[in-house]
Write a protein that holds these residues in place. Sequence first.
Motif, mmCIF file in Angstrom:
data_model
loop_
_atom_site.group_PDB
_atom_site.id
_atom_site.type_symbol
_atom_site.label_atom_id
_atom_site.label_comp_id
_atom_site.label_asym_id
_atom_site.label_seq_id
_atom_site.Cartn_x
_atom_site.Cartn_y
_atom_site.Cartn_z
ATOM 1 N N PRO A 30 28.496 106.653 24.847
ATOM 2 C CA PRO A 30 29.753 105.903 24.871
ATOM 3 C C PRO A 30 30.015 105.308 26.256
ATOM 4 O O PRO A 30 29.710 105.922 27.282
ATOM 5 N N GLY A 31 30.579 104.105 26.268
ATOM 6 C CA GLY A 31 30.939 103.444 27.514
ATOM 7 C C GLY A 31 29.905 102.452 28.013
ATOM 8 O O GLY A 31 30.161 101.718 28.965
ATOM 9 N N LYS A 32 28.737 102.393 27.396
ATOM 10 C CA LYS A 32 27.693 101.470 27.841
ATOM 11 C C LYS A 32 27.987 100.060 27.352
ATOM 12 O O LYS A 32 28.306 99.839 26.175
ATOM 13 N N VAL A 33 27.898 99.079 28.247
ATOM 14 C CA VAL A 33 28.106 97.681 27.879
ATOM 15 C C VAL A 33 26.861 97.193 27.149
ATOM 16 O O VAL A 33 25.755 97.185 27.701
ATOM 17 N N LEU A 34 27.050 96.753 25.917
ATOM 18 C CA LEU A 34 25.931 96.362 25.063
ATOM 19 C C LEU A 34 25.673 94.856 25.094
ATOM 20 O O LEU A 34 24.539 94.412 24.909
ATOM 21 N N GLU A 35 26.743 94.077 25.324
ATOM 22 C CA GLU A 35 26.604 92.618 25.221
ATOM 23 C C GLU A 35 27.778 91.944 25.919
ATOM 24 O O GLU A 35 28.905 92.436 25.891
ATOM 25 N N ILE A 36 27.502 90.817 26.547
ATOM 26 C CA ILE A 36 28.537 89.937 27.100
ATOM 27 C C ILE A 36 28.350 88.573 26.449
ATOM 28 O O ILE A 36 27.266 87.983 26.537
ATOM 29 N N LYS A 37 29.402 88.088 25.788
ATOM 30 C CA LYS A 37 29.286 86.808 25.102
ATOM 31 C C LYS A 37 30.613 86.067 25.181
ATOM 32 O O LYS A 37 31.611 86.519 24.638
ATOM 33 N N GLN A 38 30.603 84.932 25.901
ATOM 34 C CA GLN A 38 31.801 84.109 26.062
ATOM 35 C C GLN A 38 32.995 84.954 26.522
ATOM 36 O O GLN A 38 34.074 84.915 25.939
ATOM 37 N N ARG A 39 32.757 85.744 27.546
ATOM 38 C CA ARG A 39 33.746 86.629 28.175
ATOM 39 C C ARG A 39 34.183 87.784 27.276
ATOM 40 O O ARG A 39 35.042 88.581 27.656
ATOM 41 N N GLU A 40 33.621 87.906 26.099
ATOM 42 C CA GLU A 40 33.883 89.072 25.270
ATOM 43 C C GLU A 40 32.865 90.159 25.606
ATOM 44 O O GLU A 40 31.665 89.871 25.744
ATOM 45 N N VAL A 41 33.341 91.399 25.737
ATOM 46 C CA VAL A 41 32.514 92.507 26.209
ATOM 47 C C VAL A 41 32.378 93.528 25.083
ATOM 48 O O VAL A 41 33.374 94.086 24.627
ATOM 49 N N LEU A 42 31.146 93.753 24.638
ATOM 50 C CA LEU A 42 30.887 94.732 23.587
ATOM 51 C C LEU A 42 30.488 96.054 24.233
ATOM 52 O O LEU A 42 29.538 96.112 25.027
ATOM 53 N N VAL A 43 31.206 97.128 23.885
ATOM 54 C CA VAL A 43 31.020 98.429 24.520
ATOM 55 C C VAL A 43 30.763 99.489 23.445
ATOM 56 O O VAL A 43 31.418 99.512 22.404
ATOM 57 N N LYS A 44 29.827 100.372 23.724
ATOM 58 C CA LYS A 44 29.527 101.487 22.810
ATOM 59 C C LYS A 44 30.680 102.491 22.811
ATOM 60 O O LYS A 44 31.229 102.824 23.864
ATOM 61 N N THR A 45 31.059 102.939 21.629
ATOM 62 C CA THR A 45 32.064 103.981 21.492
ATOM 63 C C THR A 45 31.404 105.233 20.911
ATOM 64 O O THR A 45 30.185 105.264 20.702
ATOM 65 N N TYR A 46 32.212 106.245 20.609
ATOM 66 C CA TYR A 46 31.650 107.470 20.055
ATOM 67 C C TYR A 46 30.917 107.225 18.743
ATOM 68 O O TYR A 46 29.828 107.751 18.518
ATOM 69 N N ASP A 47 31.498 106.376 17.887
ATOM 70 C CA ASP A 47 30.934 106.227 16.543
ATOM 71 C C ASP A 47 30.530 104.800 16.191
ATOM 72 O O ASP A 47 30.260 104.503 15.037
ATOM 73 N N GLY A 48 30.493 103.915 17.177
ATOM 74 C CA GLY A 48 30.124 102.524 16.901
ATOM 75 C C GLY A 48 30.245 101.703 18.168
ATOM 76 O O GLY A 48 29.702 102.081 19.208
ATOM 77 N N ALA A 49 30.955 100.589 18.071
ATOM 78 C CA ALA A 49 31.163 99.747 19.248
ATOM 79 C C ALA A 49 32.508 99.046 19.115
ATOM 80 O O ALA A 49 33.057 98.913 18.018
ATOM 81 N N ILE A 50 33.040 98.621 20.247
ATOM 82 C CA ILE A 50 34.310 97.897 20.270
ATOM 83 C C ILE A 50 34.122 96.635 21.107
ATOM 84 O O ILE A 50 33.502 96.674 22.169
ATOM 85 N N ARG A 51 34.635 95.518 20.603
ATOM 86 C CA ARG A 51 34.532 94.246 21.327
ATOM 87 C C ARG A 51 35.854 93.979 22.043
ATOM 88 O O ARG A 51 36.908 93.868 21.404
ATOM 89 N N LEU A 52 35.793 93.878 23.363
ATOM 90 C CA LEU A 52 36.980 93.566 24.167
ATOM 91 C C LEU A 52 37.153 92.051 24.157
ATOM 92 O O LEU A 52 36.430 91.327 24.839
ATOM 93 N N MET A 53 38.123 91.570 23.385
ATOM 94 C CA MET A 53 38.265 90.139 23.145
ATOM 95 C C MET A 53 39.235 89.468 24.112
ATOM 96 O O MET A 53 39.014 88.342 24.546
ATOM 97 N N GLN A 54 40.326 90.146 24.418
ATOM 98 C CA GLN A 54 41.302 89.635 25.383
ATOM 99 C C GLN A 54 41.537 90.710 26.425
ATOM 100 O O GLN A 54 41.958 91.819 26.088
ATOM 101 N N HIS A 55 41.234 90.381 27.663
ATOM 102 C CA HIS A 55 41.273 91.378 28.734
ATOM 103 C C HIS A 55 41.595 90.684 30.047
ATOM 104 O O HIS A 55 41.731 89.457 30.115
ATOM 105 N N GLU A 56 41.696 91.484 31.114
ATOM 106 C CA GLU A 56 42.026 90.950 32.433
ATOM 107 C C GLU A 56 40.943 91.268 33.459
ATOM 108 O O GLU A 56 41.247 91.467 34.644
ATOM 109 N N PHE A 57 39.670 91.309 33.040
ATOM 110 C CA PHE A 57 38.580 91.432 34.002
ATOM 111 C C PHE A 57 38.555 90.192 34.893
ATOM 112 O O PHE A 57 38.529 89.058 34.399
ATOM 113 N N VAL A 58 38.559 90.384 36.191
ATOM 114 C CA VAL A 58 38.356 89.272 37.130
ATOM 115 C C VAL A 58 36.869 88.967 37.205
ATOM 116 O O VAL A 58 36.429 87.828 37.055
#
Length: 293
Positions: A256-284
């Motif tokens: 969990p916590g590993k960045v799997l993919e970056i696509k058009q500023r969307e960040v896909l991250v591994k979770t305990y049971d799958g993955a979550i896509r961070l679609m709207q965020h404030e990463f500089v």
Amino acid sequence: MKIFFIGSVSFSEKALLKIIDLNAHIVGVATKSKSNFNADHADLSLISEKNKIPWKYVKDINAPHIIEWIRSLNPDAIFCFGWSSLIKQELLFMTRIGVVGFHPTALPFNRGRHPLIWTLVLGLENSATTFFFMEEGADDGDILSQKPFCITYEDDASTVYTKIEENALIQIEAFLPKLQGGNYSRRKQDLTLGNLWRKRGIKDGKIDFRMTSTAIYNLVRALTKPYIGAHIDYYGKEVKIWKVKEEKYSLNNIEPGKVLEIKQREVLVKTYDGAIRLMQHEFVTLPSVNEYL
């Protein structure tokens, strides 16, 4: 029936306008000019002035000079919709009808703090809006009106807030004439059936990717606007996350916590049971693939 109105959030504004529209006799309004903790703060002074209703900015609703002001207006009932501090005994029992409060859950269940947020964090699919006669305990007085509503997977804090407002305004239109006519009923709460939600803290808003994808999704949608946002800690700084999407991920040997993919500023991250896509965020600066969050 003379009403004194207390409120300082968006719902307070909608409720006050509704009561004015119903031609109720409002003798005074207590509100706040600003709030350090209510993201949905609303100042009711302009509405009061426009409708020639006496009003004051109030820090302590239980202060002796405020109590005396309210007493001088001789209200038959007090409506308290959206006030973040306790009302004490002297004000609770000042009027012949009492203080009508509001809580957006199916009382006696889910009394206490941050009801909309906890409802979404816990993934509840049903709730209600409840008007009740306030007593000295937390949301434990007799129920005046209760109306259920449903919560969908797609709902977030903003849409549920709207559902709550729409539900509650229908209730006000129904119960106000009954209060005015003296033909309302009171239903005692069975507190042995209910529960009391605690105050949330900053740790309750932190995303931990060891959580399940659904738990992260619920946390983010609970804290999105108009609230303060869920967050992650990234190189010692807090990064707000406003919208996410659950994704299936078949490899179960990725931590969990590993960045799997970056696509058009969307960040896909591994979770305990799958993955979550961070679609709207404030990463500089965006994290890198294979980095750990």
